[in-house]
Motif scaffolding. Sequence first.
Motif, PDB file in Angstrom:
ATOM      1  N   CYS A  10       0.811  -1.224   0.000  1.00  0.00           N
ATOM      2  CA  CYS A  10       0.000   0.000   0.000  1.00  0.00           C
ATOM      3  C   CYS A  10       0.842   1.271   0.000  1.00  0.00           C
ATOM      4  O   CYS A  10       0.283   2.372   0.002  1.00  0.00           O
ATOM      5  CB  CYS A  10      -0.949   0.006   1.203  1.00  0.00           C
ATOM      6  SG  CYS A  10      -2.226  -1.263   1.124  1.00  0.00           S
ATOM      7  N   LEU A  13       2.609   2.239  -4.973  1.00  0.00           N
ATOM      8  CA  LEU A  13       2.117   2.720  -6.262  1.00  0.00           C
ATOM      9  C   LEU A  13       2.494   4.176  -6.513  1.00  0.00           C
ATOM     10  O   LEU A  13       2.391   5.024  -5.627  1.00  0.00           O
ATOM     11  CB  LEU A  13       0.605   2.549  -6.348  1.00  0.00           C
ATOM     12  CG  LEU A  13       0.101   1.091  -6.305  1.00  0.00           C
ATOM     13  CD1 LEU A  13      -1.419   1.052  -6.324  1.00  0.00           C
ATOM     14  CD2 LEU A  13       0.685   0.274  -7.462  1.00  0.00           C
ATOM     15  N   ARG A  14       2.911   4.446  -7.777  1.00  0.00           N
ATOM     16  CA  ARG A  14       3.340   5.779  -8.188  1.00  0.00           C
ATOM     17  C   ARG A  14       2.761   6.104  -9.575  1.00  0.00           C
ATOM     18  O   ARG A  14       2.163   5.225 -10.220  1.00  0.00           O
ATOM     19  CB  ARG A  14       4.877   5.853  -8.241  1.00  0.00           C
ATOM     20  CG  ARG A  14       5.595   5.602  -6.925  1.00  0.00           C
ATOM     21  CD  ARG A  14       5.364   6.729  -5.921  1.00  0.00           C
ATOM     22  NE  ARG A  14       6.192   6.565  -4.720  1.00  0.00           N
ATOM     23  CZ  ARG A  14       5.866   5.856  -3.658  1.00  0.00           C
ATOM     24  NH1 ARG A  14       4.690   5.208  -3.643  1.00  0.00           N
ATOM     25  NH2 ARG A  14       6.661   5.774  -2.614  1.00  0.00           N
ATOM     26  N   ASP A  41      -9.317   4.514   2.452  1.00  0.00           N
ATOM     27  CA  ASP A  41      -7.866   4.574   2.670  1.00  0.00           C
ATOM     28  C   ASP A  41      -7.432   3.205   3.155  1.00  0.00           C
ATOM     29  O   ASP A  41      -7.798   2.773   4.255  1.00  0.00           O
ATOM     30  CB  ASP A  41      -7.519   5.636   3.714  1.00  0.00           C
ATOM     31  CG  ASP A  41      -7.726   7.052   3.209  1.00  0.00           C
ATOM     32  OD1 ASP A  41      -7.849   7.215   1.981  1.00  0.00           O
ATOM     33  OD2 ASP A  41      -7.778   7.982   4.041  1.00  0.00           O
ATOM     34  N   THR A  49      -2.857   3.652   0.486  1.00  0.00           N
ATOM     35  CA  THR A  49      -3.313   3.927  -0.876  1.00  0.00           C
ATOM     36  C   THR A  49      -4.813   4.191  -0.847  1.00  0.00           C
ATOM     37  O   THR A  49      -5.558   3.477  -0.169  1.00  0.00           O
ATOM     38  CB  THR A  49      -3.016   2.748  -1.817  1.00  0.00           C
ATOM     39  OG1 THR A  49      -1.606   2.552  -1.908  1.00  0.00           O
ATOM     40  CG2 THR A  49      -3.576   3.008  -3.220  1.00  0.00           C
ATOM     41  N   GLN A  50      -5.233   5.204  -1.600  1.00  0.00           N
ATOM     42  CA  GLN A  50      -6.669   5.468  -1.704  1.00  0.00           C
ATOM     43  C   GLN A  50      -7.291   4.540  -2.734  1.00  0.00           C
ATOM     44  O   GLN A  50      -6.797   4.408  -3.848  1.00  0.00           O
ATOM     45  CB  GLN A  50      -6.914   6.930  -2.092  1.00  0.00           C
ATOM     46  CG  GLN A  50      -8.392   7.262  -2.227  1.00  0.00           C
ATOM     47  CD  GLN A  50      -8.634   8.745  -2.378  1.00  0.00           C
ATOM     48  OE1 GLN A  50      -8.609   9.479  -1.400  1.00  0.00           O
ATOM     49  NE2 GLN A  50      -8.855   9.190  -3.609  1.00  0.00           N
ATOM     50  N   VAL A  78      -4.816   0.989 -11.644  1.00  0.00           N
ATOM     51  CA  VAL A  78      -4.224   2.196 -11.073  1.00  0.00           C
ATOM     52  C   VAL A  78      -4.559   3.374 -11.967  1.00  0.00           C
ATOM     53  O   VAL A  78      -4.314   3.331 -13.181  1.00  0.00           O
ATOM     54  CB  VAL A  78      -2.698   2.053 -10.938  1.00  0.00           C
ATOM     55  CG1 VAL A  78      -2.100   3.308 -10.300  1.00  0.00           C
ATOM     56  CG2 VAL A  78      -2.338   0.810 -10.129  1.00  0.00           C
ATOM     57  N   THR A  92       1.842   7.848  -2.021  1.00  0.00           N
ATOM     58  CA  THR A  92       1.007   7.340  -3.115  1.00  0.00           C
ATOM     59  C   THR A  92      -0.061   8.361  -3.513  1.00  0.00           C
ATOM     60  O   THR A  92      -1.028   8.009  -4.211  1.00  0.00           O
ATOM     61  CB  THR A  92       0.302   6.045  -2.683  1.00  0.00           C
ATOM     62  OG1 THR A  92      -0.551   6.330  -1.545  1.00  0.00           O
ATOM     63  CG2 THR A  92       1.303   4.983  -2.294  1.00  0.00           C
ATOM     64  N   GLU A  96      -4.626   6.475  -7.391  1.00  0.00           N
ATOM     65  CA  GLU A  96      -5.583   5.720  -6.595  1.00  0.00           C
ATOM     66  C   GLU A  96      -5.904   4.430  -7.324  1.00  0.00           C
ATOM     67  O   GLU A  96      -5.610   4.278  -8.516  1.00  0.00           O
ATOM     68  CB  GLU A  96      -6.854   6.542  -6.343  1.00  0.00           C
ATOM     69  CG  GLU A  96      -7.548   7.017  -7.594  1.00  0.00           C
ATOM     70  CD  GLU A  96      -8.628   8.070  -7.303  1.00  0.00           C
ATOM     71  OE1 GLU A  96      -8.660   8.582  -6.169  1.00  0.00           O
ATOM     72  OE2 GLU A  96      -9.409   8.379  -8.231  1.00  0.00           O
TER      73      GLU A  96
END
Length: 601
Positions: A10, A13-14, A41, A49-50, A78, A92, A96
């Motif tokens: 979590c 991610l980018r 969340d 991560t949302q 993503v 992140t 989302e």
Amino acid sequence: MSSVYRTHTCGALRPQNVGQEARLSGWVQRKRDHGNLLFIDLRDHYGVTQVVVDASSPVFKTAESVRTESVITVSGKVVARDAATVNPRLATGQVELDAADMVVQSMAEPLPIPVHIENDTTPEELRLKYRFLDLRKDKLHKNIVLRSQVISSLRRRMIEQDFIEFQTPILTADSPEGARSYVVPSRLHPGKFYALPQAPQMFKQLLMVSGFDRYFQIAPCFRDEDARADRAPGEFYQLDFEMSFVTQEDVFAAIEPVLGGVFEEFAGFGRETPRKVTPFPFPRIPYAEALLTYGSDKPDLRNPLRIVDVAEVFAGSDFKVFAGIVAAGGVVRALRAPKAASQPRSFFDKLNSWAQGEGKPGLGYIGLDAGAGKGPIAKFVTGERLDRLKALTGAEDGDAVFFVADKPEQAWKFAGQARTKVAQELGIVAEDEFRFCWIVDFPMFEYDEKAKKIDFSHNPFSMPQGGLEALETKDPLTINAWQYDIVCNGIELCSGAIRNHKPEIMYKAFGIAGYSKEEVEARFGGMLNAFKFGAPPHGGAAPGVDRIVMLLADEPNIREVICFPMNQQAVDLMMDAPAELPPEKLRELHIGLRLPPPRKD
């Protein structure tokens, strides 16, 4: 990372992951219902991560029904957030996860304590009972990770200095370490008990006798003593180390780069600007000087105020209160507060009231202005007496000087308290620093007023300065030991010593403290016997891991850096320990109970 439960954590991610399919697992930290959209969340150990769920999605009902802190697995694509919805506080926060599938791994019941709210005021007893929930809080979670990193750093730095890691016994014999031991009954030896080690003291010395040159371990220690803000009841951990063929300075040179390096490495924890760390070699302050100058053997050097003895200023003066104390063998201690004379009267009244609240008559003072003094006792300190006061304290116009007059022991203690209080009121403590020092030259012996006898004042296994000759020719109360403490910001991190490795010196030292040769052999026979077969000069110390982490995390209470601490009554509220044993278990251990009568509260 790819598994049934997640392709990413979590916190991973980018923007470069936009358009990819991802699967995340974690805890539902927050839910926000925006009508056609539901935001979650999702949190794991690595970050947040949302997750966004559209009302038309087949997983919307699942997302809507899942409770906070439930564990779920979410799969989807993503997507990039709109510029207006980017969250710069999250790593992140530019992306989302658009949920396409959701599995509830574990539905949480309604929470007994809050996990993620601002200004949490949950009582500590509830926090400890539900510690597994408490540990999910971001601040506490980071403290525990910091603890692991600090231990790894300590271990790495010790190994780099050629120390070898050992493990010493947990079940051992009782020994006088200055606190009560925890005892363990022996099933195989009825009526006999093991003790949990208060420290691996004798074993690490025996390792030196065995020919191992540099020992260390991250050692668990067990002491049946009351809790304090900087001391956990029951158990604690320390970086225990010992070295052969060393002097006091050799020990200092070995451990200073370890401690200094660790504090420099983590000086920026939880803050934008790292705190400054005392460069080594750390200052050495004799014990007697520490009591006089700082009013404590654990001085906080971030506080710039210093205490001086000014008894001569008041000896034979017209100020009968102080003059009488000096004539009766007491002392007068002065504390110069730079630029404090301009403080309003309420400032001095507040300090006077504080002193009275501490059981003292008050806190006398003089303000210096235009070459003269002002304040309640200024009329008694004029001319040559005022000049002498300025010379002793270094006070100048605009400064204030506070006074403590009492018997020596009471005076240094209260002067130390006043030093802390005045500095806090003036706001002159350097909060963004780690200030280290060594306290050295501890007295070997002290007089026990209750027992009416001489006893050890610190560690009985320390080498007296001057060796056997000093023990045979000097007043015991004038003999110092090769003992030392390391202090940081007013917190004692450890005690240590160059050890007494000669049987004849041990017999003599314990004899002065009232132990017969037979008692010494009965209580310390294992180590004493080893010393008779060739023991090297050796010494060491044991910095407390819990206190190191507490300082680095800037926590006022040591329980905030321990995974599963007990409460102040040494009770584990989560596991309900200590607990009663069933009768059959007591019989197996050959134990009968004789309990104290119930308390009448």
